[in-house]
Design a protein around this motif. Structure first.
Motif, PDB file in Angstrom:
ATOM      1  N   SER A 123       2.276  -2.998  10.699  1.00 33.06           N
ATOM      2  CA  SER A 123       0.827  -2.805  10.605  1.00 33.06           C
ATOM      3  C   SER A 123       0.296  -3.916   9.735  1.00 33.06           C
ATOM      4  O   SER A 123       0.847  -4.205   8.677  1.00 33.06           O
ATOM      5  CB  SER A 123       0.492  -1.471   9.935  1.00 33.06           C
TER       6      SER A 123
ATOM      7  N   ASP B 293       0.905   5.022  12.001  1.00 35.03           N
ATOM      8  CA  ASP B 293       1.115   4.537  10.628  1.00 35.03           C
ATOM      9  C   ASP B 293      -0.153   4.567   9.779  1.00 35.03           C
ATOM     10  O   ASP B 293      -0.247   5.333   8.820  1.00 35.03           O
ATOM     11  CB  ASP B 293       1.687   3.117  10.702  1.00 35.03           C
TER      12      ASP B 293
ATOM     13  N   TRP C 171       0.859  -1.175   0.000  1.00 38.14           N
ATOM     14  CA  TRP C 171       0.000   0.000   0.000  1.00 38.14           C
ATOM     15  C   TRP C 171       0.884   1.210   0.000  1.00 38.14           C
ATOM     16  O   TRP C 171       1.333   1.672   1.036  1.00 38.14           O
ATOM     17  CB  TRP C 171      -0.918  -0.038   1.213  1.00 38.14           C
TER      18      TRP C 171
ATOM     19  N   GLU D 115      -2.578  -0.251  22.472  1.00 35.04           N
ATOM     20  CA  GLU D 115      -2.798  -0.349  21.041  1.00 35.04           C
ATOM     21  C   GLU D 115      -4.313  -0.286  20.792  1.00 35.04           C
ATOM     22  O   GLU D 115      -5.104  -0.686  21.646  1.00 35.04           O
ATOM     23  CB  GLU D 115      -2.211  -1.691  20.610  1.00 35.04           C
TER      24      GLU D 115
ATOM     25  N   HIS E  81       1.720   1.688   6.131  1.00 33.39           N
ATOM     26  CA  HIS E  81       0.784   0.566   6.068  1.00 33.39           C
ATOM     27  C   HIS E  81       1.487  -0.782   6.076  1.00 33.39           C
ATOM     28  O   HIS E  81       0.956  -1.781   5.630  1.00 33.39           O
ATOM     29  CB  HIS E  81      -0.106   0.661   4.824  1.00 33.39           C
TER      30      HIS E  81
ATOM     31  N   MET F 141      -3.471  -6.098   8.403  1.00 36.37           N
ATOM     32  CA  MET F 141      -4.923  -6.032   8.253  1.00 36.37           C
ATOM     33  C   MET F 141      -5.478  -7.429   8.366  1.00 36.37           C
ATOM     34  O   MET F 141      -4.978  -8.364   7.755  1.00 36.37           O
ATOM     35  CB  MET F 141      -5.263  -5.507   6.860  1.00 36.37           C
TER      36      MET F 141
ATOM     37  N   GLN G 251      -7.096  -1.466  17.923  1.00 35.21           N
ATOM     38  CA  GLN G 251      -7.402  -2.115  16.647  1.00 35.21           C
ATOM     39  C   GLN G 251      -8.671  -1.461  16.100  1.00 35.21           C
ATOM     40  O   GLN G 251      -9.596  -1.198  16.863  1.00 35.21           O
ATOM     41  CB  GLN G 251      -7.645  -3.609  16.846  1.00 35.21           C
ATOM     42  N   HIS G 252      -8.686  -1.216  14.812  1.00 35.56           N
ATOM     43  CA  HIS G 252      -9.854  -0.523  14.251  1.00 35.56           C
ATOM     44  C   HIS G 252     -10.006  -0.822  12.775  1.00 35.56           C
ATOM     45  O   HIS G 252      -9.031  -1.153  12.103  1.00 35.56           O
ATOM     46  CB  HIS G 252      -9.701   0.995  14.450  1.00 35.56           C
ATOM     47  N   SER G 253     -11.234  -0.658  12.272  1.00 37.02           N
ATOM     48  CA  SER G 253     -11.467  -0.831  10.834  1.00 37.02           C
ATOM     49  C   SER G 253     -10.654   0.194  10.073  1.00 37.02           C
ATOM     50  O   SER G 253     -10.601   1.359  10.469  1.00 37.02           O
ATOM     51  CB  SER G 253     -12.936  -0.594  10.480  1.00 37.02           C
TER      52      SER G 253
ATOM     53  N   GLY H  83     -10.232  -6.549   7.389  1.00 31.38           N
ATOM     54  CA  GLY H  83     -10.470  -5.104   7.290  1.00 31.38           C
ATOM     55  C   GLY H  83     -10.123  -4.334   8.546  1.00 31.38           C
ATOM     56  O   GLY H  83     -10.325  -3.130   8.605  1.00 31.38           O
ATOM     57  N   VAL H  84      -9.593  -5.027   9.563  1.00 32.19           N
ATOM     58  CA  VAL H  84      -9.232  -4.348  10.810  1.00 32.19           C
ATOM     59  C   VAL H  84      -7.719  -4.143  10.847  1.00 32.19           C
ATOM     60  O   VAL H  84      -6.957  -5.082  10.639  1.00 32.19           O
ATOM     61  CB  VAL H  84      -9.692  -5.159  12.046  1.00 32.19           C
ATOM     62  N   ALA H  85      -7.335  -2.885  11.089  1.00 32.77           N
ATOM     63  CA  ALA H  85      -5.910  -2.568  11.146  1.00 32.77           C
ATOM     64  C   ALA H  85      -5.393  -2.841  12.550  1.00 32.77           C
ATOM     65  O   ALA H  85      -6.015  -2.459  13.531  1.00 32.77           O
ATOM     66  CB  ALA H  85      -5.703  -1.104  10.793  1.00 32.77           C
ATOM     67  N   MET H  86      -4.267  -3.517  12.633  1.00 31.79           N
ATOM     68  CA  MET H  86      -3.647  -3.740  13.934  1.00 31.79           C
ATOM     69  C   MET H  86      -2.143  -3.648  13.805  1.00 31.79           C
ATOM     70  O   MET H  86      -1.596  -3.724  12.708  1.00 31.79           O
ATOM     71  CB  MET H  86      -4.075  -5.084  14.523  1.00 31.79           C
ATOM     72  N   MET H  87      -1.503  -3.446  14.952  1.00 28.23           N
ATOM     73  CA  MET H  87      -0.047  -3.338  14.928  1.00 28.23           C
ATOM     74  C   MET H  87       0.560  -4.472  15.720  1.00 28.23           C
ATOM     75  O   MET H  87       0.040  -4.900  16.735  1.00 28.23           O
ATOM     76  CB  MET H  87       0.385  -2.011  15.522  1.00 28.23           C
TER      77      MET H  87
END
Lengths: 209, 200
Positions: B113, A76, A21, A162, B141, B115, A164-166, B118-122
């Motif tokens: 990071s 990020d 990306w 942290e 990303h 996915m 977590q989210h869409s 559809g959920v972003a996490m680290m």
């Protein structure tokens, strides 16, 4: 709620860990769209904008909205999405009148850390961005109602945690209904093209109805 | 070409080590192998050249290089920043970054990071592998250096000093430039990229 009706799955340029990306609009043909049919209603909510004013469903009426879910301590993904949406608005600004540009709303789901810095945070990306937050109860209701998700992690020894989210962007129409969910990567050019066409189709439908 | 010379020296670094550790016999065997590997040294000279080899091994530790290091200008008051760069391993042995620090921040971490549905996490990574002859891109990303707790304000055009600890015990110092996202280096071509990480 949101049914994956039309999957425009042109190309996933991601290799390996989905790391490709790139910067805004660097890659073509990667936009993923899910559209509810018919457009879905927004949930009930009681949130506030970054100026402390109540944020109500009225604020969606009459314009297109791009909703992004995140938190301000996110180093990020959130800044990447917000700067990408700024590029979308810039690209659209050569095609539509300024008052027809979509508004960008950042739904900040970590109110404890977000609320004090939200205004400065959103203005860093674009002066016209709106930051919205509220209690976790209201945020959960709203975020789940737009087919999103978030969860706060356990704090570490320094009290940092942290979130977590869409990472999807929710497209809300001037009828205050959910028209689409755009998933990353979000190439600015393609998002702009999608929104431009969505506007035309919607206006046409309004005229024939 | 300089690069191929340094590569052949690297390839022989293990032989040089065995030379140091073992008897004269082992040393001669090592030297003979070194000749097979086309290093222009006579066997008799090879053991006397220990010291020279050691220097070259020390040089070989800097086989990892950095480019395009940058830190996006962040909204004021934020406690978390990110740094991006490309790490290249010109050596013939795989290397790994095991830690990172910056004197300008309280903590720095290797992060990924990702996915999921559809959920972003680290994810906090214990190390990031850089294959021999390969490179690893830290990009928005994806992999990034998470910088927590800035000790001073960030300014466009300023620099952030990063120190990477490699698995051979060496340190790679990199100055990352603070810039607007719009001015960021173009992402690299991912087609030829190889990398790996180990989670915490």
């Amino acid at each position: 709620m949101i049914r994956p009706l039309s999957f425009i799955f042109v190309l996933i340029a991601a290799v390996g860990f989905g790391m490709s990306w790139g910067a805004a609009g660097a890659q073509a043909g990667a936009l993923r769209v899910v559209e509810p049919d018919p457009p879905a209603a927004l949930p009930e909510f009681a949130l506030k904008d970054h100026r402390g004013k109540p944020f109500t469903a009225e604020r969606f009426k009459g314009k297109w909205t791009l909703l992004s879910i995140g938190f301000t301590s996110c180093p990020d993904v959130c800044p990447f999405v917000l700067s990408n949406l700024d590029a979308v608005v810039t690209q659209l600004s050569v095609r539509v009148r300024p008052d027809n540009l979509p508004q960008v709303i950042f739904v900040a789901v970590d109110p404890k850390r977000d609320a004090p810095v939200l205004g400065e945070y959103v203005r860093h990306f674009n002066d016209d961005y709106l930051g919205v937050t509220g209690s976790h109860e209201e945020l959960k209701k709203f975020v789940e109602g737009i087919d999103g998700f978030y969860r706060l992690g356990k704090p570490d020894k320094d009290g940092e945690y942290e979130v977590q989210h869409s990472a999807s962007v929710i497209v809300v129409g001037p009828d205050a209904r959910i028209h689409a969910k755009l998933s990353p990567p979000l190439p600015a050019g393609e998002v702009a093209e999608y929104i431009a066409q969505k506007r035309i189709l919607f206006a046409r439908e309004q005229r024939t109805n | 070409m300089t690069r191929s010379v340094s590569n052949s020296r690297l390839a022989n670094s293990r032989l040089a080590n065995s030379c140091l550790a073992n008897s004269r016999l082992g040393c001669l065997a090592g030297a003979a192998l070194a000749v097979l590997a086309a290093v222009p040294l006579a066997p008799a000279q090879a053991c006397e050249a220990h010291a020279a080899y050691k220097t070259e091994i020390a040089e070989a530790k800097s086989a990892v290089m950095a480019m395009d290091a940058w830190v996006p200008l962040a909204p004021p008051g934020l406690k978390a920043h990110a740094a991006y760069l490309v790490l290249m391993n010109h050596g013939t042995e795989a290397r790994a970054v095991t830690a990172v620090s910056s004197p300008q921040y309280k903590h720095a971490m290797l992060h990924l990071s990702s996915m999921k549905n559809g959920v972003a996490m680290m994810q906090h990574l214990a190390q990031v592998d850089i294959p021999a002859g390969g490179k690893v891109a830290f990009e928005p990303h994806g992999l990034h250096i998470m910088l927590m707790g800035p000790k001073g304000p960030q300014a466009e055009g300023g620099t952030v000093d990063l120190a990477f600890t490699l698995d051979d015990g060496s340190t790679l110092e990199v100055a990352a430039k603070v810039m607007k996202r719009a001015d960021a280096p173009a992402p690299m071509d991912h087609g030829a990229m190889g990398h790996g990480h180990k989670g915490m």
